[in-house]
Write an enzyme that holds these catalytic residues in place. Structure first.
Site, PDB file in Angstrom:
ATOM      1  N   CYS A 113      -8.037 -35.719  34.901  1.00  0.00           N
ATOM      2  CA  CYS A 113      -8.003 -35.288  33.495  1.00  0.00           C
ATOM      3  C   CYS A 113      -7.285 -36.267  32.574  1.00  0.00           C
ATOM      4  CB  CYS A 113      -7.350 -33.911  33.393  1.00  0.00           C
ATOM      5  SG  CYS A 113      -8.149 -32.657  34.417  1.00  0.00           S
ATOM      6  N   HIS A 245      -5.358 -33.301  26.363  1.00  0.00           N
ATOM      7  CA  HIS A 245      -6.425 -32.925  27.298  1.00  0.00           C
ATOM      8  C   HIS A 245      -6.807 -31.473  27.040  1.00  0.00           C
ATOM      9  CE1 HIS A 245      -8.758 -31.875  30.693  1.00  0.00           C
ATOM     10  NE2 HIS A 245      -7.788 -31.260  31.333  1.00  0.00           N
ATOM     11  N   ASN A 275     -13.288 -27.255  29.770  1.00  0.00           N
ATOM     12  CA  ASN A 275     -12.527 -28.367  30.341  1.00  0.00           C
ATOM     13  C   ASN A 275     -13.512 -29.394  30.878  1.00  0.00           C
ATOM     14  OD1 ASN A 275     -11.019 -30.118  31.937  1.00  0.00           O
ATOM     15  ND2 ASN A 275      -9.719 -28.519  32.782  1.00  0.00           N
TER      16      ASN A 275
END
Length: 319
Positions: A113, A245, A275
């Site tokens: 990530c 993020h 995500n």
């Protein structure tokens, strides 16, 4: 040494949209359950005909067009991804081939990530060292391919997409006054907590210890993010944008608040995109710039965190 700057951005998402109601027909969940816990409403999911390198190439082509450059002008391609099934050719090599590039250096970077902010720092360092002059930095992940669509605690999180940035040499070092520039990176990890986010097995599957990640992110990351601002010589209240993020709205909002960026636009693309791992930061920033929500030259904090319990952040001037 010369500096570097981001001159253009681009993003791409598959056309198929999966809503919370769609997921409720697949697993034991509901729109209210998902929204209250992670803030996600929809996510884009690619089909078999949309591999990681194709999504990356679409985002890259958009960024190149915005920069007014040809693919042949690029001498370094970095793709941050953790969902490349094949080991070789790399995603960066495949993107270079799809775009008809000449002979760029190509490299994939897997820091999950926080991959994009690691890759952006790597491009900045390469340019500062004279090893490259124009770089294409891409975050691209196809999380739907590694999700367990029977596990309601994780499948509700995941989406697919790509974001790209064109980075060029900036002889002025930090950029012209008020102009684009890339500040110094602050990066690190918590190795003893590396198993809190995993992509393991054959076939690979995504899993995480959600509560551990939440506690770590909301308590440990704000002071680190403030140190990123200090390294760049920018006070948090001077930030025009905060792009974290896009993991979970319940992480993004408290972390942004604790940073003290009271005048910044906070990216909340997770609501619409889920995500998307390494794609999340460049995709969210590209959308903010495209919509005119952050002005050219405004300082933006980019801060990635997640897999390996790694983190990396820098302040850039928006193109």
């Amino acid at each position: 040494m010369t500096g570097s700057r981001v001159v253009a951005l681009g993003h791409y998402q598959p056309a198929k949209v999966l809503t919370n109601d769609d997921l409720a027909a697949m697993v034991d969940t509901s729109d209210e359950w998902i929204t209250s816990r992670v803030g996600i409403k929809t996510r884009h999911v690619g089909g078999p005909e949309e591999p990681v390198d194709e999504m990356a190439a679409h985002a890259a082509a958009k960024a190149l067009a915005g920069a007014g450059l040809d693919a042949s002008d690029i001498d370094l391609v970095l793709v941050a991804t953790s969902t490349a099934i094949d080991r070789s050719p790399s995603m960066s090599a495949r993107v270079a081939a799809r775009l008809g590039m000449g002979s760029p250096a190509v490299m994939d970077i897997n820091v999950v990530c926080s991959g994009f902010t690691h890759a952006l720092a790597t491009a900045d360092h390469a340019i500062r060292a004279g090893a490259a002059t124009r770089a294409l930095v891409i975050g691209a992940d196809k999380m739907a391919d590694i999700g367990d669509w029977t596990d309601r605690s994780t499948c509700v999180l995941l989406g697919d997409g790509a974001g790209a940035a064109v980075v060029t040499a900036d002889p002025a070092g930090a950029g012209a006054p008020g102009g684009p520039g890339i500040g110094p990176v602050l990066w690190g990890s918590v190795p003893e907590m590396g198993n809190a986010v995993r992509i393991e097995g054959t076939p690979p599957r995504f899993a995480q210890e959600g509560q551990s990640v939440y506690r770590w992110a909301t308590t440990q990351l704000p002071p680190i993010a403030r140190r990123v601002c200090e390294k760049a010589g920018v006070a948090p209240e001077e930030l025009g944008a905060v792009v974290l993020h896009q993991a979970n709205l319940r992480i993004i909002e408290p972390v942004a608040r604790k940073i003290g960026a009271v005048n910044a636009v906070v990216a909340r693309d997770v609501v619409d995109s889920g995500n998307t791992s390494a794609a999340s930061i460049p995709m969210a920033l590209s959308k903010l710039v495209e919509r005119g929500e952050v002005v050219s030259g405004a300082p933006a904090l980019l801060f990635g965190f997640g897999g390996n319990l790694s983190y990396a952040g820098q302040v850039i001037r928006c193109p």
